[in-house]
Scaffold this motif. Sequence first.
Motif, PDB file in Angstrom:
ATOM      1  N   ALA B 291       0.824  -1.214   0.000  1.00  0.00           N
ATOM      2  CA  ALA B 291       0.000   0.000   0.000  1.00  0.00           C
ATOM      3  C   ALA B 291       0.857   1.262   0.000  1.00  0.00           C
ATOM      4  CB  ALA B 291      -0.939  -0.008   1.204  1.00  0.00           C
ATOM      5  N   VAL B 292       1.973   1.238   0.741  1.00  0.00           N
ATOM      6  CA  VAL B 292       2.860   2.404   0.772  1.00  0.00           C
ATOM      7  C   VAL B 292       3.468   2.624  -0.609  1.00  0.00           C
ATOM      8  CG1 VAL B 292       5.094   3.232   1.613  1.00  0.00           C
ATOM      9  CG2 VAL B 292       3.397   2.377   3.230  1.00  0.00           C
ATOM     10  N   ASP B 293       3.888   1.532  -1.227  1.00  0.00           N
ATOM     11  CA  ASP B 293       4.450   1.617  -2.565  1.00  0.00           C
ATOM     12  C   ASP B 293       3.432   2.237  -3.527  1.00  0.00           C
ATOM     13  OD1 ASP B 293       6.413   0.931  -4.626  1.00  0.00           O
ATOM     14  OD2 ASP B 293       4.867  -0.459  -5.312  1.00  0.00           O
ATOM     15  N   PHE B 294       2.176   1.803  -3.360  1.00  0.00           N
ATOM     16  CA  PHE B 294       1.110   2.337  -4.208  1.00  0.00           C
ATOM     17  C   PHE B 294       0.916   3.829  -3.954  1.00  0.00           C
ATOM     18  CE2 PHE B 294      -3.247   3.313  -5.326  1.00  0.00           C
ATOM     19  CZ  PHE B 294      -3.317   2.776  -6.593  1.00  0.00           C
ATOM     20  N   ARG B 295       0.937   4.205  -2.658  1.00  0.00           N
ATOM     21  CA  ARG B 295       0.754   5.620  -2.297  1.00  0.00           C
ATOM     22  C   ARG B 295       1.882   6.482  -2.861  1.00  0.00           C
ATOM     23  NH1 ARG B 295      -2.284   7.410   2.210  1.00  0.00           N
ATOM     24  NH2 ARG B 295      -4.328   6.502   1.893  1.00  0.00           N
ATOM     25  N   VAL B 296       3.097   5.943  -2.846  1.00  0.00           N
ATOM     26  CA  VAL B 296       4.224   6.717  -3.366  1.00  0.00           C
ATOM     27  C   VAL B 296       3.976   7.031  -4.834  1.00  0.00           C
ATOM     28  CG1 VAL B 296       6.678   6.647  -3.944  1.00  0.00           C
ATOM     29  CG2 VAL B 296       5.913   5.892  -1.692  1.00  0.00           C
ATOM     30  N   SER B 297       3.510   6.022  -5.610  1.00  0.00           N
ATOM     31  CA  SER B 297       3.275   6.342  -7.023  1.00  0.00           C
ATOM     32  C   SER B 297       2.023   7.181  -7.212  1.00  0.00           C
ATOM     33  CB  SER B 297       3.285   5.108  -7.931  1.00  0.00           C
ATOM     34  OG  SER B 297       2.617   4.053  -7.359  1.00  0.00           O
ATOM     35  N   SER B 298       0.994   6.957  -6.385  1.00  0.00           N
ATOM     36  CA  SER B 298      -0.210   7.777  -6.577  1.00  0.00           C
ATOM     37  C   SER B 298       0.057   9.224  -6.170  1.00  0.00           C
ATOM     38  CB  SER B 298      -1.411   7.183  -5.835  1.00  0.00           C
ATOM     39  OG  SER B 298      -1.407   7.530  -4.484  1.00  0.00           O
ATOM     40  N   SER B 299       0.931   9.451  -5.179  1.00  0.00           N
ATOM     41  CA  SER B 299       1.204  10.842  -4.797  1.00  0.00           C
ATOM     42  C   SER B 299       1.956  11.567  -5.912  1.00  0.00           C
ATOM     43  CB  SER B 299       1.965  10.922  -3.469  1.00  0.00           C
ATOM     44  OG  SER B 299       3.201  10.280  -3.558  1.00  0.00           O
ATOM     45  N   SER B 300       2.834  10.858  -6.623  1.00  0.00           N
ATOM     46  CA  SER B 300       3.519  11.454  -7.773  1.00  0.00           C
ATOM     47  C   SER B 300       2.500  11.858  -8.827  1.00  0.00           C
ATOM     48  CB  SER B 300       4.477  10.454  -8.416  1.00  0.00           C
ATOM     49  OG  SER B 300       5.450  10.075  -7.500  1.00  0.00           O
ATOM     50  N   MET B 301       1.573  10.928  -9.069  1.00  0.00           N
ATOM     51  CA  MET B 301       0.567  11.137 -10.091  1.00  0.00           C
ATOM     52  C   MET B 301      -0.336  12.321  -9.732  1.00  0.00           C
ATOM     53  SD  MET B 301      -2.361   8.345 -10.981  1.00  0.00           S
ATOM     54  CE  MET B 301      -3.603   8.983  -9.863  1.00  0.00           C
ATOM     55  N   ILE B 302      -0.774  12.359  -8.488  1.00  0.00           N
ATOM     56  CA  ILE B 302      -1.689  13.417  -8.049  1.00  0.00           C
ATOM     57  C   ILE B 302      -1.008  14.787  -8.136  1.00  0.00           C
ATOM     58  CG2 ILE B 302      -2.900  14.361  -6.030  1.00  0.00           C
ATOM     59  CD1 ILE B 302      -3.455  11.399  -5.228  1.00  0.00           C
ATOM     60  N   PHE B 303       0.228  14.841  -7.671  1.00  0.00           N
ATOM     61  CA  PHE B 303       0.946  16.118  -7.706  1.00  0.00           C
ATOM     62  C   PHE B 303       1.136  16.583  -9.153  1.00  0.00           C
ATOM     63  CE2 PHE B 303       4.925  18.484  -8.094  1.00  0.00           C
ATOM     64  CZ  PHE B 303       4.678  19.546  -7.236  1.00  0.00           C
ATOM     65  N   ALA B 304       1.589  15.668 -10.013  1.00  0.00           N
ATOM     66  CA  ALA B 304       1.830  16.024 -11.417  1.00  0.00           C
ATOM     67  C   ALA B 304       0.538  16.528 -12.061  1.00  0.00           C
ATOM     68  CB  ALA B 304       2.376  14.823 -12.181  1.00  0.00           C
ATOM     69  N   SER B 305      -0.551  15.822 -11.770  1.00  0.00           N
ATOM     70  CA  SER B 305      -1.829  16.191 -12.350  1.00  0.00           C
ATOM     71  C   SER B 305      -2.275  17.570 -11.859  1.00  0.00           C
ATOM     72  CB  SER B 305      -2.843  15.118 -11.956  1.00  0.00           C
ATOM     73  OG  SER B 305      -4.071  15.396 -12.516  1.00  0.00           O
ATOM     74  N   ASP B 306      -2.137  17.802 -10.556  1.00  0.00           N
ATOM     75  CA  ASP B 306      -2.536  19.079  -9.970  1.00  0.00           C
ATOM     76  C   ASP B 306      -1.737  20.231 -10.582  1.00  0.00           C
ATOM     77  OD1 ASP B 306      -3.916  20.771  -8.186  1.00  0.00           O
ATOM     78  OD2 ASP B 306      -2.229  20.735  -6.797  1.00  0.00           O
ATOM     79  N   VAL B 307      -0.446  20.016 -10.787  1.00  0.00           N
ATOM     80  CA  VAL B 307       0.404  21.075 -11.335  1.00  0.00           C
ATOM     81  C   VAL B 307       0.080  21.314 -12.813  1.00  0.00           C
ATOM     82  CG1 VAL B 307       2.779  21.724 -11.883  1.00  0.00           C
ATOM     83  CG2 VAL B 307       2.253  20.729  -9.660  1.00  0.00           C
ATOM     84  N   MET B 308      -0.187  20.233 -13.552  1.00  0.00           N
ATOM     85  CA  MET B 308      -0.534  20.391 -14.969  1.00  0.00           C
ATOM     86  C   MET B 308      -1.812  21.215 -15.130  1.00  0.00           C
ATOM     87  SD  MET B 308       1.785  19.105 -16.835  1.00  0.00           S
ATOM     88  CE  MET B 308       1.137  18.906 -18.504  1.00  0.00           C
ATOM     89  N   LEU B 309      -2.802  20.949 -14.255  1.00  0.00           N
ATOM     90  CA  LEU B 309      -4.094  21.626 -14.386  1.00  0.00           C
ATOM     91  C   LEU B 309      -4.175  22.893 -13.551  1.00  0.00           C
ATOM     92  CD1 LEU B 309      -6.482  18.534 -14.169  1.00  0.00           C
ATOM     93  CD2 LEU B 309      -5.824  19.810 -16.197  1.00  0.00           C
ATOM     94  N   GLN B 310      -3.196  23.101 -12.674  1.00  0.00           N
ATOM     95  CA  GLN B 310      -3.254  24.192 -11.695  1.00  0.00           C
ATOM     96  C   GLN B 310      -4.628  24.215 -11.042  1.00  0.00           C
ATOM     97  OE1 GLN B 310      -1.598  27.937 -12.835  1.00  0.00           O
ATOM     98  NE2 GLN B 310       0.241  27.006 -13.653  1.00  0.00           N
ATOM     99  N   ALA B 311      -5.020  23.054 -10.545  1.00  0.00           N
ATOM    100  CA  ALA B 311      -6.372  22.897 -10.025  1.00  0.00           C
ATOM    101  C   ALA B 311      -6.486  23.308  -8.561  1.00  0.00           C
ATOM    102  CB  ALA B 311      -6.818  21.447 -10.197  1.00  0.00           C
ATOM    103  N   GLY B 312      -5.383  23.673  -7.946  1.00  0.00           N
ATOM    104  CA  GLY B 312      -5.437  24.129  -6.563  1.00  0.00           C
ATOM    105  C   GLY B 312      -5.742  23.026  -5.572  1.00  0.00           C
ATOM    106  N   TYR B 313      -5.387  21.791  -5.908  1.00  0.00           N
ATOM    107  CA  TYR B 313      -5.703  20.659  -5.029  1.00  0.00           C
ATOM    108  C   TYR B 313      -4.643  20.502  -3.936  1.00  0.00           C
ATOM    109  CZ  TYR B 313      -7.386  15.923  -3.880  1.00  0.00           C
ATOM    110  OH  TYR B 313      -7.884  14.816  -3.264  1.00  0.00           O
TER     111      TYR B 313
END
Lengths: 270, 437
Positions: B291-313
């Motif tokens: 689960a931690v391994d999964f979270r590490v990759s999902s946090s990368s994904m979430i951050f990248a997505s937020d920055v691409m969209l500047q969604a303020g998440y």
Amino acid sequence: MMQRVTISNFMHPLMLLACLLCLGACGAKSVKKMDASLMMEPTEFRTEVNHWPEEKEHDIDFLDIYDPWEPMNRNLYNFNAGLDEYFMLPVTTVYDTVVPSPVRTGVGNVIQNANEVGTLVNCILQGKVEKGAITTSRFLINTTFGVLGLFDWASESENLKLQEEDFGQTFGVWGMGNGPYFVMPLFGPSNLRDTVGFGADFLFLLLEMKHAYKLLGIKNTKTVAYTELVLRALNRRSTTAFRYHSTGSPFEYELIRFVYTKKRELDILH
Amino acid sequence: MHYIYVRKLLPSAKMRKLLFLLIVATLLTPTVSPAGSDYAYPYQDAYKATVYGTPPELVHPIKDPVEPKLRSIKIDGRRIPDVLSYSSEMFYSTALQKDAAPLIFVIAGTGAEHNSAKMKFLTKLFYQAGYHVVALSSPTHMNFVVSVSEHGAPGYVPYDVNDLYRVMLWIKADIAKECEVSGYSITGYSLGAMHSAFLAHRDSEKGDFNFEKVLMINPPVSLIHSVARIDSWLTPENLGDLTVHEEIEHFIEMFSEYYERADVTDLDDNFMYELVTHVDLKDKDLRALIAVDFRVSSSSMIFASDVMLQAGYVVPPDEYPLTTGKPMLPYAEEAFEISFKEYLNEFLLPYIQYKEPGVDRYTLMKECSLYAIRSYLMETEKIVVIGNRNDVILNEHDLDFIDTVFGSRAKLYPTGGHCGNLMYTPFAEAMLEMLKP
């Protein structure tokens, strides 16, 4: 006549380097595509819920490493990544392609054998008897039977595995703290203590090289010394698997900073 | 004298042994099926299998493995923030045959890159079996999100499949210029397996590839359910009194101890295997580790997505533009805290509704599951499934779904967890066998 020879002598290595760089530059074959739907134009979308960082105690304490120079360090990290991509890796690729693998292994072994002297000195400075004994045995075996370190026979034995000690670790053992984290230009992750240690390692290496050349009766020391330093750099990059931005994480800087610091902490204890 | 006696005795002892073996072999042959007899994957425990994978000595040997070539695609004029500029090109790898051959696309699992250990193995395996191989990162990998994704918010299967399909068409055209392709197949593991099925479905409508075979390796049935399952391993239900951070610190302590004890000088792949197998990890720890391994990759994904969209998440709007010197740890910590369920409810669903008003939570969940293309999967003979009955991302319903929909086209091993036996010889050989036309 004399003049022309000098120029061509000077030009030759430069031309060669240029050719090698062109050869090595064929890393990723890149293709450009046009697609109007993929411009990532800004949108009005904003999330209603947010997870903004607050000024608070850090949750993940172990990742929080003393890094007062972080903005500079991050830019140095990027600089190193660029240097690696556009210079070190292309040159190393050429080295790996042009020089046959057994020769590269031999070069690596000779360098490793020469480094045992530095390790031994640091074992002594830290009072590590067993590691010092292993290093001495390795050096003696590989220098004699291994033909000046060309072959690493010692590693064949379970009890004679390579030991690594440097001045940074010695300073650590003596009680010196890490100091601020520091990304060395060209050389990468470090901290203040290890950077000083790195300087000491380098001075020691120069001293060792000078004595070794004398012992081997090498006359043209300057050329040999430069060649050795270049070979050391090539060997190091060629045998290091690390690639910048290969973690697939936007937090690579933080991860590397943590892994480096933890590893050094353990190496000093050990 | 003694020596001669021994020498005389040896042949007969050997003979007896041989005879015994022969008898045993004859006795066993009718009762043990050939498929079962060579399958001796060592880890019975599903979590151990998932984390440990295949022991190095049991990894399917590949003679003279090909060294895949790195390639990239760059979208001209795409807006990419400075902090992510190193991901402005989409990287993928290829291994092309000299002569005419069928081409196989391989899609990586959640958060994985085109050259991850599993992907490299699959690339080499299929290349050796005679395929041109094209290995693609998962659309949930940061590099894919930043460089080629149309909407910049990964995890919604229809969007991700659109992106993959577009990229595959480009690659098809580029590769056709370099070598002769006699036909197309597609495969992928984990989430990549689900993508493969959807890509085949898309192709059945458009007819660009006419895939000969579609091999799904360890697919989830419902992305959202599988991810929720993984996320639950970081709750008190699994961890008890420990917080996630205490559990992680516990891991670091254990790994550090091992590092000290083992006198490690090299941090290579074998070290990682030695490490996880030599540290005493309970099932609860293994679950947390996955689960931690999964979270590490999902946090990368979430951050990248937020920055691409500047969604303020995760990043407050007034902090843009992010400079390359900006400390990121505060964002990393926040992004790590976000469960997939939160991402889904707070970011992905609202964003999809912003793009396509009318999509509700139920639609989203269905579109991210094999239920969305159930009848297509049922009637399409060329789609085959390989996996394990004790896959940790599947529950009873999921297994029922696979059995009902694919029937004899699904080959499920009793052990192996989630992709743990992927590199194990019988599994690797079965994959090749199932890809045959």
